[in-house]
Design an enzyme around this catalytic site. Structure first.
Site, mmCIF file in Angstrom:
data_model
loop_
_atom_site.group_PDB
_atom_site.id
_atom_site.type_symbol
_atom_site.label_atom_id
_atom_site.label_comp_id
_atom_site.label_asym_id
_atom_site.label_seq_id
_atom_site.Cartn_x
_atom_site.Cartn_y
_atom_site.Cartn_z
ATOM 1 N N HIS A 150 -1.437 -4.877 5.915
ATOM 2 C CA HIS A 150 -0.848 -5.757 6.932
ATOM 3 C C HIS A 150 -1.744 -5.882 8.166
ATOM 4 O O HIS A 150 -1.543 -6.788 8.970
ATOM 5 C CB HIS A 150 0.582 -5.326 7.284
ATOM 6 C CG HIS A 150 0.661 -4.160 8.224
ATOM 7 N ND1 HIS A 150 0.519 -2.868 7.824
ATOM 8 C CD2 HIS A 150 0.856 -4.114 9.554
ATOM 9 C CE1 HIS A 150 0.638 -2.070 8.870
ATOM 10 N NE2 HIS A 150 0.842 -2.798 9.939
ATOM 11 N N GLU A 180 -1.223 6.089 17.144
ATOM 12 C CA GLU A 180 0.216 5.793 17.199
ATOM 13 C C GLU A 180 0.934 6.867 18.008
ATOM 14 O O GLU A 180 0.525 8.036 17.990
ATOM 15 C CB GLU A 180 0.803 5.804 15.788
ATOM 16 C CG GLU A 180 0.241 4.754 14.867
ATOM 17 C CD GLU A 180 0.964 4.772 13.533
ATOM 18 O OE1 GLU A 180 2.001 4.124 13.430
ATOM 19 O OE2 GLU A 180 0.500 5.455 12.606
ATOM 20 N N ASP A 221 -3.111 6.926 4.261
ATOM 21 C CA ASP A 221 -2.172 5.992 4.893
ATOM 22 C C ASP A 221 -2.893 4.963 5.760
ATOM 23 O O ASP A 221 -2.502 3.803 5.802
ATOM 24 C CB ASP A 221 -1.179 6.799 5.750
ATOM 25 C CG ASP A 221 -0.021 5.965 6.270
ATOM 26 O OD1 ASP A 221 0.453 5.101 5.514
ATOM 27 O OD2 ASP A 221 0.411 6.182 7.418
ATOM 28 N N LYS A 257 0.826 -1.179 0.000
ATOM 29 C CA LYS A 257 0.000 0.000 0.000
ATOM 30 C C LYS A 257 0.880 1.256 0.000
ATOM 31 O O LYS A 257 2.054 1.123 0.354
ATOM 32 C CB LYS A 257 -0.920 0.019 1.209
ATOM 33 C CG LYS A 257 -0.155 0.000 2.557
ATOM 34 C CD LYS A 257 -1.070 0.191 3.693
ATOM 35 C CE LYS A 257 -1.292 1.638 4.012
ATOM 36 N NZ LYS A 257 -0.191 2.310 4.692
ATOM 37 N N LYS A 304 -2.771 -9.370 11.183
ATOM 38 C CA LYS A 304 -2.727 -9.362 12.656
ATOM 39 C C LYS A 304 -3.726 -10.373 13.204
ATOM 40 O O LYS A 304 -4.890 -10.398 12.777
ATOM 41 C CB LYS A 304 -3.053 -7.958 13.194
ATOM 42 C CG LYS A 304 -1.982 -6.922 12.872
ATOM 43 C CD LYS A 304 -2.303 -5.592 13.520
ATOM 44 C CE LYS A 304 -1.431 -4.471 12.966
ATOM 45 N NZ LYS A 304 -0.117 -4.366 13.578
ATOM 46 N N HIS A 355 -6.371 0.391 6.527
ATOM 47 C CA HIS A 355 -6.437 -0.333 7.809
ATOM 48 C C HIS A 355 -7.790 -0.115 8.510
ATOM 49 O O HIS A 355 -8.440 -1.058 8.949
ATOM 50 C CB HIS A 355 -5.321 0.096 8.752
ATOM 51 C CG HIS A 355 -3.940 -0.048 8.184
ATOM 52 N ND1 HIS A 355 -3.621 -0.994 7.243
ATOM 53 C CD2 HIS A 355 -2.787 0.618 8.431
ATOM 54 C CE1 HIS A 355 -2.328 -0.887 6.935
ATOM 55 N NE2 HIS A 355 -1.813 0.091 7.638
ATOM 56 N N LYS A 375 -0.936 10.209 14.322
ATOM 57 C CA LYS A 375 0.445 9.982 14.740
ATOM 58 C C LYS A 375 0.752 10.940 15.878
ATOM 59 O O LYS A 375 0.120 11.986 16.009
ATOM 60 C CB LYS A 375 1.387 10.241 13.564
ATOM 61 C CG LYS A 375 1.215 9.190 12.468
ATOM 62 C CD LYS A 375 2.418 9.123 11.571
ATOM 63 C CE LYS A 375 2.264 8.061 10.512
ATOM 64 N NZ LYS A 375 2.447 6.687 11.010
HETATM 65 C C1 BG6 Z 1 1.545 1.502 7.915
HETATM 66 C C2 BG6 Z 1 1.557 2.978 7.777
HETATM 67 O O1 BG6 Z 1 0.701 0.920 6.962
HETATM 68 O O2 BG6 Z 1 1.075 1.170 9.218
HETATM 69 C C3 BG6 Z 1 2.419 3.622 8.839
HETATM 70 O O3 BG6 Z 1 2.059 3.330 6.495
HETATM 71 C C4 BG6 Z 1 1.980 3.169 10.207
HETATM 72 O O4 BG6 Z 1 2.324 5.033 8.773
HETATM 73 C C5 BG6 Z 1 1.879 1.651 10.266
HETATM 74 O O5 BG6 Z 1 2.921 3.627 11.154
HETATM 75 C C6 BG6 Z 1 1.251 1.190 11.566
HETATM 76 O O6 BG6 Z 1 1.333 -0.195 11.639
HETATM 77 P P1 BG6 Z 1 1.225 -0.956 13.034
HETATM 78 O O7 BG6 Z 1 1.253 -2.386 12.659
HETATM 79 O O8 BG6 Z 1 2.385 -0.501 13.853
HETATM 80 O O9 BG6 Z 1 -0.068 -0.505 13.645
#
Ligand code: BG6
Length: 475
Positions: free
Chosen positions: A170, A208, A227, A140, A174, A232, A328
């Site tokens: 991703h 985050e 993003d 992505k 999980k 997600h 973030k």
């Molecule tokens: C990614 C984003 O897909 O996911 C990032 O591009 C982000 O910006 C990350 O930090 C967060 O992933 P996780 O698994 O830490 O929640």
């Protein structure tokens, strides 16, 4: 997930010297190799525009595993893995030099590269004449809006059919996200209440504490909606809101997920808050403003936070707001789904000081502190009738032994087996973009928030009446 090794094939990692390969892909491939879940026969061929040979690639992989793997380096297991590793330096878009390193008839090519490199590489696969035996894993963001996603889909399909395309999100790798399916469709107790009759709202948060982590230049082009929201958050939304599939087959599940995304009503700009962090303190560490991050324009209006109120117009959900937020440099790292149930029809205890009774809530903690909690009211022991919010709590750490596989291990393993369940289908990605296209074209202005806070003050407006259920107040 099959515990058999996948069919023999080579694995080509384009972008093998990059951040994703170092942090995620090489450690994931090592762990799959250790568990004998890589193809019995097949090389791992890395390529990137750097002047490495096989040995440098192997050293790089060793360091990546030592630093980022969930397991420590086992020398014998690493030596076995390293035998597969080869490196081919490539600086242009001509990938034909890779071919002399192929060891198998089939291969899967992982495009671990910035989005601007997707199209040239896809057409290079076509031009090299290797498309017939190639599957493609693509990272992505898949496009930057509906039009570009459609175009990218068309480019992909001019080279390989959809059955050989694996679009990564991703979050689907999980365990806690996959568990949404088992939780919803493996337990009858919640089935009857999983509807607008019983649920007053659904909140989904991906918070985050990290900033843009050295990716300022790339992030400037993307922002939080592209993003995190479009992929997600929408994937978690789809799994939370979908109808029961007719079977546990990948297409049956993806058919139901796409219906949810298609049912999202056009988003009212009044129901969107975009934010950007200024300097502040996250935990005990001070953080610079987004505009001061390397690669970021000093007058950037890219959002690092987004909160949205959506309506999923379906028989099950009409009238139930879905509140999504991500950011973030927020106060804590926390991804969760909160199902807020309707209040009791009559507050019997009004006379005895329980006006502050919280609604019943089901909290799915995606990460960290993975688990599920049900919050409800209980009588505080004592002569008065005073209600208190209490929790029944399931915790992954105490219920299951061992560390679960990393998301990328699961996703690579499934792609090698040709299993699409945890990958985004063409129509899903387009439905996701379609839902946010309006706000991407006319984004509301960004509001600032201090790093280490819960985002701009206005985010509270999205949750009103009511408030966001944040990690700090919950189990
Ligand atoms: C990614 C984003 O897909 O996911 C990032 O591009 C982000 O910006 C990350 O930090 C967060 O992933 P996780 O698994 O830490 O929640």
């Amino acid at each position: 997930m099959s515990l058999e090794p996948p069919p023999d094939q080579d694995i080509v990692v384009v972008g093998a010297s990059g951040d994703l390969a170092q942090r995620k892909l090489l450690p994931a491939l090592y762990n799959l190799s250790r568990e004998k879940l890589l193809p019995t026969r097949g090389a791992v061929i890395g390529t990137a525009p750097v002047d490495w040979g096989d040995q440098q690639f192997r050293d790089h992989a060793h360091q990546a595993v030592a630093t980022f793997s969930r397991t420590s380096v086992d020398d014998a297991a690493f030596a076995t893995f390293a035998e597969r590793l080869h490196f081919v330096p490539l600086s242009g878009d001509d990938i034909t030099p890779l071919q002399q390193h192929f060891t198998q008839q089939r291969r899967i090519v992982y495009l671990a590269v910035p989005p601007s490199a997707f199209s040239p590489l896809i057409s290079a696969i076509g031009t090299a004449g290797i498309a017939d035996d190639t599957s493609i894993i693509i990272e992505k963001p898949f496009g930057r809006d509906l039009d570009s996603a459609r175009q990218l889909n068309a480019e992909l399909h001019s080279v390989v059919p959809e059955e050989r395309v694996f679009r990564i999100d991703h979050y689907l790798g999980k365990e806690t996200v996959q568990n949404l399916l088992v939780f919803r469709f493996g337990n009858s107790v919640f089935d009857r209440v999983w509807t607008r009759d019983a649920i007053s709202r659904v909140e989904i948060t991906v918070a985050e504490t990290l900033g843009v982590d050295g990716r300022g230049r790339l992030y400037e082009e993307i922002g939080a909606i592209r993003d995190i929201v479009q992929n997600h958050l929408f994937q978690v939304l789809a799994l939370t809101a979908m109808e029961p599939p007719i079977s546990f087959e990948p297409e049956a599940i993806r058919n139901e997920k796409v219906k949810v995304l298609r049912a999202i009503r056009p988003i009212d700009p009044e129901h969107v808050v975009r934010g950007q962090y200024t300097a502040g303190t996250v935990g005990k560490e001070s953080a610079v403003a987004y505009r001061s991050e390397p690669g970021v324009s000093p007058d950037s209006t890219t959002e690092t936070f987004a909160a949205l109120r959506l309506q999923v117009e379906s028989w099950r959900w009409t009238g139930v707001p879905f509140l999504l937020r991500t950011g973030k440099r927020l106060k804590v790292r926390d991804s969760r789904v909160v199902i807020v149930f309707r209040d009791v029809p009559l507050h019997l205890f009004r006379e005895v000081g329980v006006e502050a009774m919280e609604s019943n809530r089901l909290v799915v903690r995606i990460q960290p502190d993975e688990g599920i909690a049900l919050s409800f009211s209980a009588k505080q022991p004592g002569p008065d009738v005073t209600a208190q919010d209490v929790h029944m709590n399931f915790n992954y750490g105490s219920s299951f032994r061992g560390s679960p596989p990393e998301a990328y291990e699961r996703l690579l393993h499934d792609a090698l087996h040709g299993d699409h369940m945890l990958f985004i289908r063409e129509d899903e990605v387009e439905a996701g973009w379609s839902a946010v296209d309006g706000i991407l074209k006319e984004p509301p202005p960004v509001e600032f928030y201090a790093a280490g806070s819960w985002g701009p003050k206005d985010a509270a407006r999205i949750a009103a009446p009511g408030h966001w259920h944040a990690a700090e107040n919950e189990v």
